[in-house]
Write a protein that holds these residues in place. Structure first.
Motif, PDB file in Angstrom:
ATOM      1  N   SER A   1      16.089 -31.017 -15.653  1.00  0.00           N
ATOM      2  CA  SER A   1      17.516 -30.997 -15.298  1.00  0.00           C
ATOM      3  C   SER A   1      17.864 -30.106 -14.105  1.00  0.00           C
ATOM      4  CB  SER A   1      18.338 -30.570 -16.507  1.00  0.00           C
ATOM      5  OG  SER A   1      17.957 -29.268 -16.897  1.00  0.00           O
ATOM      6  N   GLY A   2      17.182 -28.993 -13.906  1.00  0.00           N
ATOM      7  CA  GLY A   2      17.546 -28.093 -12.822  1.00  0.00           C
ATOM      8  C   GLY A   2      16.745 -28.265 -11.551  1.00  0.00           C
ATOM      9  N   GLU A   3      15.854 -29.225 -11.515  1.00  0.00           N
ATOM     10  CA  GLU A   3      14.959 -29.394 -10.375  1.00  0.00           C
ATOM     11  C   GLU A   3      15.561 -30.263  -9.286  1.00  0.00           C
ATOM     12  OE1 GLU A   3      11.780 -28.001  -9.812  1.00  0.00           O
ATOM     13  OE2 GLU A   3      12.513 -26.765 -11.443  1.00  0.00           O
ATOM     14  N   SER A   4      15.027 -30.101  -8.095  1.00  0.00           N
ATOM     15  CA  SER A   4      15.419 -30.891  -6.938  1.00  0.00           C
ATOM     16  C   SER A   4      14.139 -31.332  -6.241  1.00  0.00           C
ATOM     17  CB  SER A   4      16.278 -30.040  -6.004  1.00  0.00           C
ATOM     18  OG  SER A   4      16.646 -30.767  -4.876  1.00  0.00           O
ATOM     19  N   ARG A   5      14.080 -32.571  -5.835  1.00  0.00           N
ATOM     20  CA  ARG A   5      12.888 -33.080  -5.148  1.00  0.00           C
ATOM     21  C   ARG A   5      13.110 -32.981  -3.644  1.00  0.00           C
ATOM     22  NH1 ARG A   5      10.940 -38.446  -7.215  1.00  0.00           N
ATOM     23  NH2 ARG A   5       9.684 -37.102  -8.540  1.00  0.00           N
ATOM     24  N   VAL A   6      12.198 -32.321  -2.959  1.00  0.00           N
ATOM     25  CA  VAL A   6      12.258 -32.218  -1.505  1.00  0.00           C
ATOM     26  C   VAL A   6      11.639 -33.488  -0.931  1.00  0.00           C
ATOM     27  CG1 VAL A   6      11.524 -30.934   0.527  1.00  0.00           C
ATOM     28  CG2 VAL A   6      12.167 -29.703  -1.551  1.00  0.00           C
ATOM     29  N   LEU A   7      12.445 -34.243  -0.176  1.00  0.00           N
ATOM     30  CA  LEU A   7      11.989 -35.502   0.401  1.00  0.00           C
ATOM     31  C   LEU A   7      11.435 -35.328   1.806  1.00  0.00           C
ATOM     32  CD1 LEU A   7      15.020 -37.653  -0.740  1.00  0.00           C
ATOM     33  CD2 LEU A   7      12.801 -37.412  -1.870  1.00  0.00           C
ATOM     34  N   TYR A   8      11.967 -34.340   2.518  1.00  0.00           N
ATOM     35  CA  TYR A   8      11.522 -34.084   3.889  1.00  0.00           C
ATOM     36  C   TYR A   8      11.808 -32.625   4.200  1.00  0.00           C
ATOM     37  CZ  TYR A   8      11.318 -34.050   8.961  1.00  0.00           C
ATOM     38  OH  TYR A   8      10.996 -33.750  10.251  1.00  0.00           O
ATOM     39  N   SER A   9      10.901 -31.978   4.905  1.00  0.00           N
ATOM     40  CA  SER A   9      11.159 -30.610   5.372  1.00  0.00           C
ATOM     41  C   SER A   9      10.482 -30.404   6.708  1.00  0.00           C
ATOM     42  CB  SER A   9      10.654 -29.575   4.362  1.00  0.00           C
ATOM     43  OG  SER A   9       9.255 -29.597   4.293  1.00  0.00           O
ATOM     44  N   ARG A  10      11.124 -29.616   7.531  1.00  0.00           N
ATOM     45  CA  ARG A  10      10.564 -29.278   8.845  1.00  0.00           C
ATOM     46  C   ARG A  10      10.842 -27.805   9.101  1.00  0.00           C
ATOM     47  NH1 ARG A  10      10.579 -31.803  14.145  1.00  0.00           N
ATOM     48  NH2 ARG A  10       9.548 -30.314  15.494  1.00  0.00           N
ATOM     49  N   LEU A  11       9.793 -27.038   9.340  1.00  0.00           N
ATOM     50  CA  LEU A  11       9.917 -25.611   9.612  1.00  0.00           C
ATOM     51  C   LEU A  11       9.882 -25.370  11.111  1.00  0.00           C
ATOM     52  CD1 LEU A  11       7.410 -24.373   6.918  1.00  0.00           C
ATOM     53  CD2 LEU A  11       9.888 -24.285   6.794  1.00  0.00           C
ATOM     54  N   PHE A  12      10.678 -24.407  11.550  1.00  0.00           N
ATOM     55  CA  PHE A  12      10.700 -24.013  12.956  1.00  0.00           C
ATOM     56  C   PHE A  12      10.303 -22.553  13.052  1.00  0.00           C
ATOM     57  CE2 PHE A  12      14.010 -27.259  12.438  1.00  0.00           C
ATOM     58  CZ  PHE A  12      13.593 -28.198  13.356  1.00  0.00           C
ATOM     59  N   GLY A  13       9.714 -22.172  14.172  1.00  0.00           N
ATOM     60  CA  GLY A  13       9.360 -20.780  14.379  1.00  0.00           C
ATOM     61  C   GLY A  13       8.041 -20.422  13.732  1.00  0.00           C
ATOM     62  N   PRO A  14       7.679 -19.144  13.818  1.00  0.00           N
ATOM     63  CA  PRO A  14       6.377 -18.710  13.295  1.00  0.00           C
ATOM     64  C   PRO A  14       6.356 -18.706  11.769  1.00  0.00           C
ATOM     65  CG  PRO A  14       7.634 -16.832  14.066  1.00  0.00           C
ATOM     66  CD  PRO A  14       8.423 -18.055  14.430  1.00  0.00           C
ATOM     67  N   ASP A  15       5.169 -18.850  11.222  1.00  0.00           N
ATOM     68  CA  ASP A  15       4.963 -18.818   9.786  1.00  0.00           C
ATOM     69  C   ASP A  15       5.103 -17.373   9.306  1.00  0.00           C
ATOM     70  OD1 ASP A  15       4.152 -19.119   7.183  1.00  0.00           O
ATOM     71  OD2 ASP A  15       2.180 -19.942   7.665  1.00  0.00           O
ATOM     72  N   GLU A  16       6.020 -17.132   8.369  1.00  0.00           N
ATOM     73  CA  GLU A  16       6.232 -15.776   7.856  1.00  0.00           C
ATOM     74  C   GLU A  16       4.983 -15.205   7.202  1.00  0.00           C
ATOM     75  OE1 GLU A  16       9.455 -15.771   5.093  1.00  0.00           O
ATOM     76  OE2 GLU A  16      10.845 -15.096   6.608  1.00  0.00           O
ATOM     77  N   ALA A  17       4.213 -16.071   6.532  1.00  0.00           N
ATOM     78  CA  ALA A  17       3.029 -15.598   5.812  1.00  0.00           C
ATOM     79  C   ALA A  17       1.990 -15.013   6.763  1.00  0.00           C
ATOM     80  CB  ALA A  17       2.421 -16.738   5.004  1.00  0.00           C
ATOM     81  N   VAL A  18       1.932 -15.511   8.000  1.00  0.00           N
ATOM     82  CA  VAL A  18       0.980 -14.973   8.979  1.00  0.00           C
ATOM     83  C   VAL A  18       1.441 -13.609   9.472  1.00  0.00           C
ATOM     84  CG1 VAL A  18      -0.010 -15.359  11.272  1.00  0.00           C
ATOM     85  CG2 VAL A  18       0.233 -17.267   9.697  1.00  0.00           C
ATOM     86  N   LEU A  19       2.768 -13.444   9.588  1.00  0.00           N
ATOM     87  CA  LEU A  19       3.311 -12.211  10.153  1.00  0.00           C
ATOM     88  C   LEU A  19       3.400 -11.062   9.159  1.00  0.00           C
ATOM     89  CD1 LEU A  19       6.198 -13.769  12.263  1.00  0.00           C
ATOM     90  CD2 LEU A  19       3.924 -13.112  13.025  1.00  0.00           C
ATOM     91  N   SER A  20       3.568 -11.350   7.868  1.00  0.00           N
ATOM     92  CA  SER A  20       3.759 -10.272   6.902  1.00  0.00           C
ATOM     93  C   SER A  20       2.419  -9.677   6.467  1.00  0.00           C
ATOM     94  CB  SER A  20       4.532 -10.780   5.679  1.00  0.00           C
ATOM     95  OG  SER A  20       3.734 -11.657   4.929  1.00  0.00           O
ATOM     96  N   GLU A  21       2.427  -8.393   6.218  1.00  0.00           N
ATOM     97  CA  GLU A  21       1.210  -7.670   5.820  1.00  0.00           C
ATOM     98  C   GLU A  21       0.678  -8.171   4.479  1.00  0.00           C
ATOM     99  OE1 GLU A  21      -0.675  -5.343   7.323  1.00  0.00           O
ATOM    100  OE2 GLU A  21       0.518  -5.615   9.119  1.00  0.00           O
ATOM    101  N   GLN A  22       1.573  -8.374   3.508  1.00  0.00           N
ATOM    102  CA  GLN A  22       1.116  -8.717   2.161  1.00  0.00           C
ATOM    103  C   GLN A  22       0.522 -10.115   2.060  1.00  0.00           C
ATOM    104  OE1 GLN A  22       4.892  -8.124   0.181  1.00  0.00           O
ATOM    105  NE2 GLN A  22       5.101 -10.312  -0.184  1.00  0.00           N
TER     106      GLN A  22
END
Length: 200
Positions: free
Chosen positions: A18-39
């Motif tokens: 009931s509380g879920e949403s299906r992502v049909l399309y996504s597009r990210l812009f800019g640098p990947d946060e996971a690459v930039l963050s230390e953790q």
């Protein structure tokens, strides 16, 4: 700058809880946060992809919740529309802004603009200092083009199969995540470009 653009469900889908949403399309812009963050620097590419996917899912759930609250408060439920009624449906679309604090799910605070057209949600995730009026105009323009040229209101509309067309729309209307101030002449030339591409 816009961090990402999403198209997702905002109404219950039988295959989801009931509380879920299906992502049909996504597009990210800019640098990947996971690459930039230390953790997150030590994560593999697959783990970073899963982390980004989870962040996008969190945004989609937040927007779905905001849409349902907005629709409950207004007492209006989405009315089924036929292909060709895109302009009318877009006029009656619910819209809003949600502010997500730092760490939930992005490392910095972001503004999330959403537009709910029937069972679809169109969402822009922007940096907090971004011009929200310009972002709303861009989101409405993107939504209009998606609805009209990709026929998303019809039964069996497969957004997933039309991702290359959505990519072209984004490259013209939101290049590299930058919001554009459009004058009338430039807007007309963009309309012609998009119409020429979608007619192929």
């Amino acid at each position: 700058m816009v961090r990402c653009f999403l198209i997702h469900t905002v109404c219950p889908v039988t295959a989801l809880s009931s509380g879920e949403s299906r992502v049909l399309y996504s597009r990210l812009f800019g640098p990947d946060e996971a690459v930039l963050s230390e953790q997150h620097r030590g994560l593999s590419p697959e783990e970073r992809r899963l982390l980004q996917k989870e962040k996008i899912s969190v945004v989609a759930r937040q927007v779905r919740s905001a849409v349902s609250l907005c629709r409950e408060a207004s007492g209006r439920q989405p009315v089924d529309a036929l292909p060709g009624d895109e302009a009318l449906v877009l006029q009656d679309a619910d819209c809003g802004v949600v502010r997500l604090r730092a760490g939930d799910p992005f490392s910095q605070e972001v503004s999330v603009l959403w537009l709910a057209v029937q069972s679809l949600g169109f969402t822009l995730v922007c940096e907090p200092h971004e011009n929200l009026l310009l972002a709303e105009g861009t989101l409405r323009n993107l939504t209009r083009h998606c609805l009209e040229s990709l026929h998303m209101l019809g039964q069996g509309s497969e957004v997933l199969l039309k991702s290359s067309r959505i990519d072209v729309l984004l490259s013209r209307l939101l290049p590299h995540g930058q919001l554009l101030f459009l004058n009338h002449r430039f807007a007309q030339s963009l309309e012609k470009e998009v119409a020429a591409y979608t007619s192929k």
